[in-house]
Design an enzyme around this catalytic site. Structure first.
Site, short mmCIF file in Angstrom:
data_model
loop_
_atom_site.label_atom_id
_atom_site.label_comp_id
_atom_site.label_asym_id
_atom_site.label_seq_id
_atom_site.Cartn_x
_atom_site.Cartn_y
_atom_site.Cartn_z
N GLU A 48 -48.49 13.03 75.30
CA GLU A 48 -48.50 11.56 75.43
C GLU A 48 -47.23 10.96 75.17
O GLU A 48 -46.26 11.32 74.45
CB GLU A 48 -49.18 11.23 74.03
CG GLU A 48 -50.86 11.68 73.93
CD GLU A 48 -51.34 11.78 72.67
OE1 GLU A 48 -50.62 11.42 71.81
OE2 GLU A 48 -52.60 12.42 72.58
N HIS A 70 -47.56 12.59 59.55
CA HIS A 70 -46.33 12.76 60.52
C HIS A 70 -45.20 13.88 59.66
O HIS A 70 -44.23 13.98 60.20
CB HIS A 70 -45.53 11.73 60.48
CG HIS A 70 -46.35 10.58 61.49
ND1 HIS A 70 -47.57 10.20 61.21
CD2 HIS A 70 -46.32 10.04 62.79
CE1 HIS A 70 -48.02 9.10 62.09
NE2 HIS A 70 -47.11 9.05 63.02
N PHE A 122 -47.08 14.69 67.02
CA PHE A 122 -46.84 15.11 65.72
C PHE A 122 -47.64 16.12 65.11
O PHE A 122 -48.69 16.08 65.60
CB PHE A 122 -46.89 13.83 64.70
CG PHE A 122 -45.71 12.94 64.89
CD1 PHE A 122 -44.73 12.96 63.88
CD2 PHE A 122 -45.83 11.82 65.40
CE1 PHE A 122 -43.72 12.09 63.83
CE2 PHE A 122 -44.85 10.88 65.70
CZ PHE A 122 -43.83 10.92 64.85
N ALA A 126 -55.71 12.15 74.08
CA ALA A 126 -56.60 13.16 73.73
C ALA A 126 -55.92 14.50 73.79
O ALA A 126 -55.89 14.94 74.77
CB ALA A 126 -57.64 12.92 74.81
N GLU A 127 -55.91 14.97 72.24
CA GLU A 127 -55.19 16.17 72.25
C GLU A 127 -56.08 17.33 72.67
O GLU A 127 -55.58 18.29 73.39
CB GLU A 127 -54.89 16.53 70.82
CG GLU A 127 -53.43 15.45 70.21
CD GLU A 127 -53.85 14.19 70.11
OE1 GLU A 127 -55.23 13.54 70.13
OE2 GLU A 127 -53.07 13.32 70.02
#
Lengths: 348, 423
Positions: free
Chosen positions: A50, A150, A104, A80-81
């Site tokens: 991304e 994070h 992250f 969309a991981e």
């Protein structure tokens, strides 16, 4: 600058004194240069994630790559991981060597299923007929004053999964070489990057692109010591070195080992050091329960039982979710907590 | 029949508007009819009665299918069904740990599988034994998975048939990545010297079920394939049941209509019509190979047996439903068509039956004599690169096992050791 060949990455190239091959870089710039070098030497290497294209990633680690290699080799993906990992698996089956960026560490979990169920198991399932040389770059660790998700350190979750390899760099030289070695590896590699250190100017170091690098899955003794052994990886290596420097001023010599590889673990230098010092303190930002720190303690008591003068101690994050960042200075291992553990070990 | 738009868009302020949780009686009936009949948009070339229906759009895609070709499709389906029944029986006899029957889905699998070129790639879930057969995978090689001797050992590249994927929906993203790779390598949208589509262009097909359409990976696959124009045919076998859950538990909308929301064509084909499945899949592959991006095919079919051999469908569905679907059997309609039109005689059908029995006997013999893997297999190929840690674990465990040899000969167990693995 000539692009290193694969044999260079694997550590068979000779040494060069040519100063033009040396650049002084931060960890972030070193990873960027490593990625660039890998992409130059093999057109099957592609980067996806991304905001990795025009923006160069939120940490700018992929800065300039899309401009030079095009949109088919540096893909700004949908958000969309699972898609990032799942398509990387398919691209690898097709013959590509995808390098995924997870923005992250706290966002990797939508992709966890693909990592555990497909990426880690395809080679085993097919008994070697399918290789999945995918690298997943994961900025990890705290200390940046961020909101939730994070600042975490989930590396032990991945080290627990058979079929994956997990590494973490702590300095620019390793960052440059390890990313290339990870891309060159035929197994899937989780590449954990200490985000707090990405752009830290004080960690800048000369990176010679022609030397023979340390093999990827080897740990390294950074500092000899006699009183106790400190083991860290990623961001905690700096903490260990700072602690060792402080202890040295008081006459206590601490050994420091950078694990570099979290799976497989190369603990031989740890065993050798513990046999000399009799004391071991593991340092990591991750929670301690069922962690890599716990694994190291187990192996050390198996291999160094009669050398140990004190129990193995762990200086880690607490067994809680990562706290609001106003509290992270308490949560993260620092020089004082490490030295406190050293005192406890020495007083045993 | 009410339109999907009506279900999805109640008028503002309409307190009596139906919701997914509480549809009106008319909507229930409409939904049931859609499920059992396939709806108005069903593409069909061969009716359950064996009648050939003309289709201006799809006829050109099966213009080459003469009586001989239809006989071969018939043979494929009969062989695959016979093998499926044999495997099911072998599970009942304890020779397989589990079997995942394809009964009723032969036309969807053979029709789509035979539409592929050798250079295309297929990503199955775990019920695609018919597709595997069509891709030239030896049916015997599928048995190891269900005997739990291996996890799939065919040559994936040679057959263009990826390993089975058991986690629901995972393979859709993997297939999408593969298709993106085909595109990045310039294998789509080419033409030959005369301006015709190139014979060397490629596409990928991915198989999943109605239940999988609820998975995030499938939705992500739709999004990714769409934005990258990946040459990917999404082949959804809607067999009406995800174990015990009917399609209505997965979607308000007929599944093929979902494609519209992602920006590519969706089509519902009679999944029990081998000719229809062949034509529609050939069309979809052509769309993909020409560089137009993905297509969703919903093959409207029925799982005539249980989900797996561990399932008991009598707990959740009426036998009436099965009886209704038996009238739409995928094999019977081809037999009727061939018979009526003189495309085959009794001798042909008898020969196919005999061949399928022989095929089943071979399978049976192979399965009964399949050797168990040795313990070394546990440690093999976890990684592509050597693993000293696993080598050490293996050596230690094998040495441990060797310790039992003497004890067995003496007719007693090693003292203090009850089971392997208890250490």
């Amino acid at each position: 600058m000539a692009a290193p060949t694969r044999s260079t990455v694997n550590g068979s190239a000779g040494h060069s004194e040519n100063p033009s091959t040396v650049q002084t870089l931060t960890i972030g710039k070193a990873i960027n240069l490593g990625l660039r070098t890998a992409m130059e030497s093999d057109d099957k290497v592609i980067v996806l994630g991304e905001d990795v294209g025009k923006l160069g990633g939120v940490f700018r680690i992929t800065d300039g790559l899309q401009k030079d290699f095009g949109e088919q080799r540096v893909l700004d993906t949908p958000l969309a991981e699972s898609g990032i990992i799942g398509t990387a698996v398919g691209l690898a089956v097709r013959g590509f060597r995808p390098v995924c960026e997870i923005q992250f560490e706290g966002f990797i979990f939508p992709g966890f299923d693909q990592i555990v169920s497909q990426l880690a198991k395809l080679h085993y399932r097919t008994q070697g007929k399918i290789k999945v040389p995918v690298v997943i770059r994961v900025p990890f660790g705290g200390g940046i004053g961020a909101v939730e998700h994070h600042s975490e350190s989930p590396e032990s979750l991945f080290a627990h999964v058979a079929g994956l390899k997990v590494v973490s760099c702590s300095n620019p030289v390793d960052a440059y070489w390890m990313i290339q070695q990870a891309i060159d590896c035929d197994d899937p590699v989780l590449f954990f990057e200490p985000k707090k250190l990405y752009h830290m100017g004080t960690l800048k170091a000369p990176v010679d692109t022609t030397v023979t690098p340390t093999p990827l899955f080897q740990s390294r003794l950074l500092r000899e010591g006699t009183a106790a052994t400190l083991v860290g990886y990623g961001p905690s290596v700096k903490v260990c070195l700072d602690a060792a420097n402080a202890a040295a001023e008081e006459g206590t010599e601490l050994a420091v080992i950078d694990l570099r590889s979290l799976s497989p673990l190369d603990l031989t230098p740890v065993f050798e050091s513990v046999r000399r010092t009799g004391r071991l303190i593991t340092v990591s930002e991750a929670q301690s329960e069922s962690s890599l720190a716990a694994e190291i303690a187990t192996r050390v008591q198996q291999e160094c039982f009669y050398s140990l003068e004190a129990p193995v101690l762990r200086v880690t994050g607490f067994d809680t979710p990562y706290p609001p960042a106003k509290l992270e200075e308490y949560y993260l291992p620092d020089l004082d907590r490490v030295l406190h553990a050293v005192d406890r070990s020495l007083a045993w | 029949m009410s339109s999907p738009e009506q279900w999805a868009h109640p008028e503002p302020g309409d307190a009596t508007a139906a919701t997914a949780a509480k549809p009106t009686p008319e909507q229930v009936i409409a939904g049931l009819r859609a499920t059992t009949e396939g709806g108005a948009d069903l593409t069909q070339l061969l009716t359950p009665e064996g009648e050939r229906i003309a289709s201006p759009i799809f006829d050109p895609y099966v213009a080459d299918v003469d009586a001989e070709a239809l006989r071969e499709l018939y043979r494929d389906m009969v062989l695959v069904r016979r093998a499926d029944r044999e495997a099911n029986a072998m599970q009942r006899q304890g020779q397989l740990g589990i079997w995942v029957p394809l009964l009723g889905q032969e036309a969807a699998q053979i029709g789509s599988g035979r539409a592929l070129r050798p250079t295309d790639m297929a990503f199955p879930s775990y019920r695609e034994h018919g597709v595997g057969y069509a891709r030239g995978v030896d049916f015997r090689e599928l048995l190891g998975i269900f005997r739990c001797s291996d996890q799939g050992g065919w040559d994936f590249k040679e057959h263009g048939f990826h390993p089975y994927t058991i986690v629901i929906g995972n393979q859709v993203l993997n297939a999408c990545g593969y298709a993106m790779g085909q595109k990045f390598e310039g294998k789509v949208g080419n033409t030959d010297g005369q301006g015709n589509p190139s014979e060397t262009d490629e596409a990928t097909i991915v198989y999943f079920g109605d239940g999988a359409t609820s998975q995030g990976d499938v939705h992500e696959g739709f999004v990714w394939a769409a934005v990258y124009d990946a040459p990917l045919v999404f082949f959804c076998q809607n067999n009406q049941w995800a174990i015990s859950e009917p399609t209505e538990r997965q979607s308000r909308l007929p599944l093929y209509q979902r494609a519209r929301g992602y920006g590519f064509p969706g089509i519902r084909v009679d999944g029990n019509d081998v000719l229809g499945c062949l034509a529609v899949t050939r069309w979809a592959l052509e769309v993909c190979r020409n560089g137009n991006g993905p297509v969703l095919i919903e093959a409207f079919t029925y799982r005539m047996d249980a989900h797996t051999t561990t399932d008991d469908p009598t707990r959740y569905r009426l036998s009436d439903e099965l009886e209704a679907w038996k009238l739409k059997d995928p094999i019977e309609r081809v037999r009727v068509h061939l018979t009526r039109n003189g495309g085959a005689d009794a001798a042909f059908f008898a020969e196919v039956d005999a061949a399928s029995d022989a095929f089943a006997a071979e399978l049976r013999d192979y399965c009964f004599n399949m050797p168990d893997p040795t313990p070394e297999r546990i440690f093999a190929n976890v990684y592509a690169e050597p693993s000293p840690v696993l080598d050490a674990q293996r050596d230690e465990f094998l040495a441990y096992l060797e310790g039992f040899d003497g004890a067995e000969e003496a007719g007693s167990e090693a003292p203090g050791v009850v089971k392997a693995g208890e250490r």
